[in-house]
Design a protein around this motif. Sequence first.
Motif, short mmCIF file in Angstrom:
data_model
loop_
_atom_site.label_atom_id
_atom_site.label_comp_id
_atom_site.label_asym_id
_atom_site.label_seq_id
_atom_site.Cartn_x
_atom_site.Cartn_y
_atom_site.Cartn_z
N GLU A 85 0.84 -1.20 0.00
CA GLU A 85 0.00 0.00 0.00
C GLU A 85 0.88 1.25 0.00
OE1 GLU A 85 -2.78 2.46 -0.39
OE2 GLU A 85 -3.52 0.43 -0.01
N LYS A 86 0.58 2.17 -0.91
CA LYS A 86 1.36 3.41 -1.00
C LYS A 86 0.61 4.61 -0.44
CE LYS A 86 4.77 1.32 -2.82
NZ LYS A 86 5.71 0.80 -1.86
N GLY A 87 -0.70 4.50 -0.26
CA GLY A 87 -1.47 5.60 0.30
C GLY A 87 -1.23 5.72 1.80
N MET A 88 -1.50 6.92 2.34
CA MET A 88 -1.32 7.13 3.77
C MET A 88 -2.46 6.45 4.54
SD MET A 88 -0.82 10.53 6.08
CE MET A 88 -2.54 10.94 6.28
N LEU A 89 -2.09 5.67 5.54
CA LEU A 89 -3.06 5.03 6.41
C LEU A 89 -3.38 5.98 7.56
CD1 LEU A 89 -1.33 1.54 6.37
CD2 LEU A 89 -3.38 2.21 5.12
N PRO A 90 -4.66 6.11 7.91
CA PRO A 90 -5.03 7.12 8.91
C PRO A 90 -4.59 6.78 10.31
CG PRO A 90 -6.92 5.76 8.36
CD PRO A 90 -5.80 5.34 7.44
N GLY A 91 -4.50 7.82 11.12
CA GLY A 91 -4.25 7.66 12.54
C GLY A 91 -5.58 7.45 13.26
N TYR A 92 -5.53 7.44 14.56
CA TYR A 92 -6.74 7.34 15.36
C TYR A 92 -6.47 7.97 16.72
CZ TYR A 92 -4.75 3.51 18.10
OH TYR A 92 -3.97 2.76 18.93
N THR A 93 -7.52 8.33 17.41
CA THR A 93 -7.42 8.93 18.74
C THR A 93 -7.84 7.89 19.76
OG1 THR A 93 -7.92 11.08 17.78
CG2 THR A 93 -8.14 10.89 20.17
N ASP A 94 -6.87 7.36 20.50
CA ASP A 94 -7.15 6.23 21.39
C ASP A 94 -8.19 6.56 22.45
OD1 ASP A 94 -5.38 7.85 22.81
OD2 ASP A 94 -3.91 6.27 23.15
N ASP A 95 -8.20 7.76 22.99
CA ASP A 95 -9.21 8.11 23.99
C ASP A 95 -10.62 8.01 23.41
OD1 ASP A 95 -7.69 8.56 26.34
OD2 ASP A 95 -7.13 10.55 25.63
N ASP A 96 -10.80 8.47 22.18
CA ASP A 96 -12.11 8.38 21.53
C ASP A 96 -12.52 6.92 21.31
OD1 ASP A 96 -12.22 11.14 21.49
OD2 ASP A 96 -11.69 11.31 19.37
N TYR A 97 -11.56 6.10 20.90
CA TYR A 97 -11.86 4.68 20.67
C TYR A 97 -12.25 4.00 21.99
CZ TYR A 97 -10.55 4.18 15.75
OH TYR A 97 -10.52 4.23 14.39
N VAL A 98 -11.54 4.31 23.06
CA VAL A 98 -11.86 3.70 24.35
C VAL A 98 -13.25 4.14 24.80
CG1 VAL A 98 -11.26 3.67 26.82
CG2 VAL A 98 -9.48 3.32 25.09
N LYS A 99 -13.55 5.41 24.65
CA LYS A 99 -14.86 5.92 25.05
C LYS A 99 -15.96 5.22 24.26
CE LYS A 99 -17.50 10.17 25.57
NZ LYS A 99 -17.53 11.61 25.37
N ARG A 100 -15.79 5.13 22.95
CA ARG A 100 -16.81 4.50 22.10
C ARG A 100 -16.86 2.98 22.27
NH1 ARG A 100 -20.25 7.46 18.63
NH2 ARG A 100 -20.44 5.38 17.79
N GLY A 101 -15.76 2.39 22.73
CA GLY A 101 -15.72 0.94 22.91
C GLY A 101 -16.56 0.45 24.09
N GLN A 102 -16.82 1.34 25.04
CA GLN A 102 -17.64 1.00 26.22
C GLN A 102 -17.21 -0.35 26.83
OE1 GLN A 102 -21.86 1.43 25.43
NE2 GLN A 102 -21.47 3.07 23.97
#
Length: 183
Positions: A85-102
């Motif tokens: 893959e040559k395209g940029m892979l996105p980042g993520y915000t771990d606090d948001d993921y934890v909050k949404r993960g419940q």
Amino acid sequence: MLKKPEINEYPPYYKEYVNNVPDGELLQILDDQQKETKELLKDLSEETAEYQYAPGKWTIKEVIGHITDTERIMCYRLLSIARGEKGMLPGYTDDDYVKRGQFNRFSQSDLLHHQALVRQHTILLLSSLDEEAMRQRGNANGSEVTALAIAYIIAGHEIHHRRLIKDRYLRETLSNSYNDLKG
């Protein structure tokens, strides 16, 4: 045997994670550490698993959910980069993921089971890749990284959080239990 990645194979902020990984066969290290994490946490009560060592900090359940989500994301990055893959892979915000993960709504046992399944997937993926695939470079979250480095980051990330669990969660809860007995 996979050799640790060179410093130019990953962004500097991952150095701690890569350095956390002991010398040895990476696939065995990944398998062993998942078992060690399960062993560390398997007997925790649900109450203890929802302990926060300070206001605004994650619970142990949230830490396990975070480790699992991060590994899922890193495996996607690893696969993408290994496949060229040559395209940029996105980042993520771990606090948001934890909050949404419940994650606190799940049992500790379920969270550890999810983590074990994700780890099995990681090991299977890594065992299917050859040296050329592991040396592929790509862009994740705006930084150049190799597939190999991502594999080591996965391992080092779990080690990092297991240390935090021991030092900031379990030591504190054991201390509180001792003080309750004395009091």
